[in-house]
Motif scaffolding. Structure first.
Motif, PDB file in Angstrom:
ATOM      1  N   TYR A 102      16.549  88.949  16.447  1.00 37.43           N
ATOM      2  CA  TYR A 102      15.552  88.611  18.003  1.00 37.43           C
ATOM      3  C   TYR A 102      15.780  90.290  18.565  1.00 37.43           C
ATOM      4  O   TYR A 102      14.067  90.699  18.384  1.00 37.43           O
ATOM      5  N   GLU A 103      16.732  90.749  18.645  1.00 37.51           N
ATOM      6  CA  GLU A 103      16.710  92.597  19.160  1.00 37.51           C
ATOM      7  C   GLU A 103      15.881  93.559  17.943  1.00 37.51           C
ATOM      8  O   GLU A 103      15.227  94.031  17.957  1.00 37.51           O
ATOM      9  N   PHE A 104      16.292  92.810  16.649  1.00 40.03           N
ATOM     10  CA  PHE A 104      16.285  93.677  15.885  1.00 40.03           C
ATOM     11  C   PHE A 104      14.530  93.509  15.100  1.00 40.03           C
ATOM     12  O   PHE A 104      13.702  94.383  15.264  1.00 40.03           O
ATOM     13  N   GLY A 105      13.961  91.829  15.081  1.00 44.08           N
ATOM     14  CA  GLY A 105      12.579  92.673  15.026  1.00 44.08           C
ATOM     15  C   GLY A 105      11.373  93.234  16.522  1.00 44.08           C
ATOM     16  O   GLY A 105      10.246  93.784  15.965  1.00 44.08           O
ATOM     17  N   ALA A 141      14.672  77.459  19.788  1.00 46.65           N
ATOM     18  CA  ALA A 141      13.801  77.760  19.741  1.00 46.65           C
ATOM     19  C   ALA A 141      13.038  78.448  20.735  1.00 46.65           C
ATOM     20  O   ALA A 141      13.232  79.446  20.183  1.00 46.65           O
ATOM     21  N   LYS A 142      12.676  77.236  21.289  1.00 45.11           N
ATOM     22  CA  LYS A 142      12.369  77.847  23.277  1.00 45.11           C
ATOM     23  C   LYS A 142      12.901  79.634  23.179  1.00 45.11           C
ATOM     24  O   LYS A 142      12.797  80.494  24.065  1.00 45.11           O
ATOM     25  N   ARG A 143      14.098  79.487  22.733  1.00 42.44           N
ATOM     26  CA  ARG A 143      14.540  81.052  23.367  1.00 42.44           C
ATOM     27  C   ARG A 143      14.726  82.802  22.861  1.00 42.44           C
ATOM     28  O   ARG A 143      14.255  82.932  23.515  1.00 42.44           O
ATOM     29  N   TYR A 144      14.126  82.657  22.032  1.00 43.80           N
ATOM     30  CA  TYR A 144      12.993  83.279  20.943  1.00 43.80           C
ATOM     31  C   TYR A 144      11.620  83.378  21.052  1.00 43.80           C
ATOM     32  O   TYR A 144      11.171  84.068  20.744  1.00 43.80           O
ATOM     33  N   LEU A 200      17.164  85.048   6.734  1.00 41.56           N
ATOM     34  CA  LEU A 200      17.046  85.338   8.260  1.00 41.56           C
ATOM     35  C   LEU A 200      17.630  86.764   7.822  1.00 41.56           C
ATOM     36  O   LEU A 200      17.279  88.060   7.409  1.00 41.56           O
ATOM     37  N   SER A 201      19.620  86.417   7.487  1.00 43.36           N
ATOM     38  CA  SER A 201      19.660  87.531   7.384  1.00 43.36           C
ATOM     39  C   SER A 201      18.938  88.606   5.948  1.00 43.36           C
ATOM     40  O   SER A 201      19.311  90.280   5.679  1.00 43.36           O
ATOM     41  N   THR A 202      18.754  88.165   4.341  1.00 42.59           N
ATOM     42  CA  THR A 202      17.995  88.164   3.561  1.00 42.59           C
ATOM     43  C   THR A 202      16.626  89.279   4.619  1.00 42.59           C
ATOM     44  O   THR A 202      16.586  90.469   3.849  1.00 42.59           O
ATOM     45  N   GLN A 203      16.084  89.080   5.038  1.00 44.88           N
ATOM     46  CA  GLN A 203      15.051  89.290   5.367  1.00 44.88           C
ATOM     47  C   GLN A 203      15.101  90.485   6.426  1.00 44.88           C
ATOM     48  O   GLN A 203      14.589  91.998   6.728  1.00 44.88           O
ATOM     49  N   LEU A 204      16.156  90.470   6.978  1.00 45.62           N
ATOM     50  CA  LEU A 204      16.659  91.752   7.910  1.00 45.62           C
ATOM     51  C   LEU A 204      17.081  92.958   6.201  1.00 45.62           C
ATOM     52  O   LEU A 204      16.564  94.134   7.505  1.00 45.62           O
ATOM     53  N   GLU A 205      17.835  92.381   6.190  1.00 43.71           N
ATOM     54  CA  GLU A 205      17.936  93.633   4.785  1.00 43.71           C
ATOM     55  C   GLU A 205      16.853  94.226   4.177  1.00 43.71           C
ATOM     56  O   GLU A 205      16.793  95.278   3.608  1.00 43.71           O
TER      57      GLU A 205
END
Length: 455
Positions: free
Chosen positions: A269-272, A315-318, A228-233
């Motif tokens: 989630y906020e970033f996406g 997972a449901k949280r997102y 996930l951190s790689t995708q954000l970068e």
């Protein structure tokens, strides 16, 4: 709290709900490896008996990992809708099972109680259900989600197109995408597992898939399954991603093993919501699988079915677009053979749908597990009957990068035909526009990847 069962004259007492849940589980080599499984079929039946008589209130009050020690527990417990919970708190696990398999119970009825359930309640119900019970209950539950198209609507079955390549060769990936699309798959996502987990490689693969989607005006979504951190970068560096992906575990310690925590997931989630290129509103994608917590010594003495249910609670949280379990991938240390893989797949899709996430599956196996392609096709048929939202497909059923076997691109048409189902509606309309499908059936052009050489 009664944790005792007397059957055929023998009385067995269990020390805790955690132990009871573990011993009520169907046979799994992962639980045996962890030293928490029932030591006989008689003990397993006794545990199921005692578990069936527990109230949902007792299960809520006894999460398998304490609230103060684990953030996954806190996410699950804090998300409970108290009004919905009050309606069912006095139900026993047996009552919940009876409600779910009652032929008069429908999807809307289940949706009313769903917000009052915890993952331990959901796992407990799965443990006292037969395979047919799981299929019957799952088939009633409709869970839809929308990214650039819609998955999970009535009468549809979607597929992830997985064009992995052992060297991340871009042209090889394009050819695999062409082949998959020619068989009508790819409406769930065009998702690549990269060989190298870095932002540069992730961006390149995202750009390749996005360019292909835009060129052919395909109503689907792209994703590269790096960390996930790689995708954000990569997105920060200009990559265009429709979905953000991450593997999940059912304990805080298990997620630490994946290099994530709730804070990072919240941030993503906020970033996406701001940066993902999908129309949404759903843009998160999670993958799970029974046994992952044991492989990182983060199971906390909890059985793998209950831990899997907790993954779905997290997972449901997102509000995800896709969630899928990967059964049979980790190895025989966790699921030994086709029988255990089949049971795990049925449990996982049932628990995911009862949690309320749009649930799919990778019906798969590795070469050192006691299973074969017939087992995986059996799983696919059973889970289509159970209402799985989607399956993962790879060329010829053989992923040469991850070195495992799954469903093939051409399995999609067989499942659509057997169950009289169709792709996601937006995707089906597009397939008709390019001559791959007509009136819900593949045309003579199906299977010809050269259709997608020139737009």
């Amino acid at each position: 709290m009664n944790l005792t069962s007397t059957i055929t004259g023998s009385t067995r007492t269990f020390d805790s709900i955690r132990e009871l849940l573990a011993k009520a589980n169907e046979e799994k080599t992962g639980d045996e490896l962890a030293g928490i499984a029932a030591d006989s079929e008689a003990e397993r039946v006794a545990a199921k008996d005692a578990l069936s008589r527990l109230s949902l209130e007792e299960l809520r009050q006894s999460p398998v990992v304490p609230y103060e020690d684990d953030e996954v527990t806190r996410v699950i417990q804090d998300a409970v809708d108290e009004a919905a919970y009050e309606k069912i708190r006095d139900w026993t696990v047996s009552d919940l099972r009876e409600f779910l398999v009652d032929e008069r119970t429908r999807s809307d009825d289940i949706a009313e109680i769903r917000p009052g359930l915890t993952s331990e309640m959901i796992a407990a119900a799965a443990k006292v259900m037969s395979n047919m019970d799981l299929i019957q209950a799952s088939s009633k539950m409709q869970v839809t989600a929308r990214c650039n198209n819609t998955v999970g609507t009535e009468g549809t079955l979607s597929f992830r197109l997985q064009p992995n390549d052992p060297t991340d060769d871009v042209e090889s990936i394009r050819h695999s995408i062409r082949e998959g699309l020619s068989y009508g798959v790819g409406d769930a996502v065009i998702g690549i597992n990269p060989v190298e987990d870095n932002a540069e490689r992730t961006k390149r693969l995202l750009d390749v898939t996005k360019e292909f989607i835009e060129t052919w005006k395909i109503p689907t979504q792209n994703c590269v399954l790096s960390h996930l951190s790689t995708q954000l970068e990569a997105v920060e560096n200009g990559a265009r991603a429709d979905l953000l992906f991450q593997s999940l575990a059912g304990t805080e310690a298990g997620n630490e093993g994946f290099g994530i925590d709730v804070e990072l997931l919240d941030e993503a989630y906020e970033f996406g919501a701001e940066r993902c290129t999908a129309s949404g509103p759903n843009f998160m994608y999670f993958e799970t699988g029974q046994g992952s917590e044991l492989s990182s010594d983060a199971h906390a003495g909890v059985d793998q079915v209950t831990l899997e249910a907790r993954c779905y609670g997290l997972a449901k949280r997102y509000d995800p677009f896709l969630v899928n379990t990967v059964v049979g991938f980790i190895g025989p240390e966790y699921l030994y053979d086709g029988t255990q893989v089949t049971r795990a797949g049925l449990e996982d899709v049932f628990m995911g749908k009862l949690t309320g996430v749009p649930m799919g599956i990778d019906a798969c196996y590795t070469n050192h597990i006691q299973a074969d392609q017939n087992d995986i096709e059996n799983v696919a048929v059973l889970l289509t009957a159970a209402g799985s939202n989607y399956f993962i497909t790879v060329p010829m059923g053989d992923d040469t990068m991850l070195n495992y076997q799954s469903n093939s691109y051409h399995d999609a048409s067989a499942l659509w035909d057997i169950f009289d189902m169709r792709p996601a509606p937006e995707f089906e309309a597009w397939l008709e526009s390019v001559g791959i499908m007509e009136d819900g059936r593949l045309t003579a052009s199906a299977g010809d990847p050269t259709v997608f050489l020139e737009p």
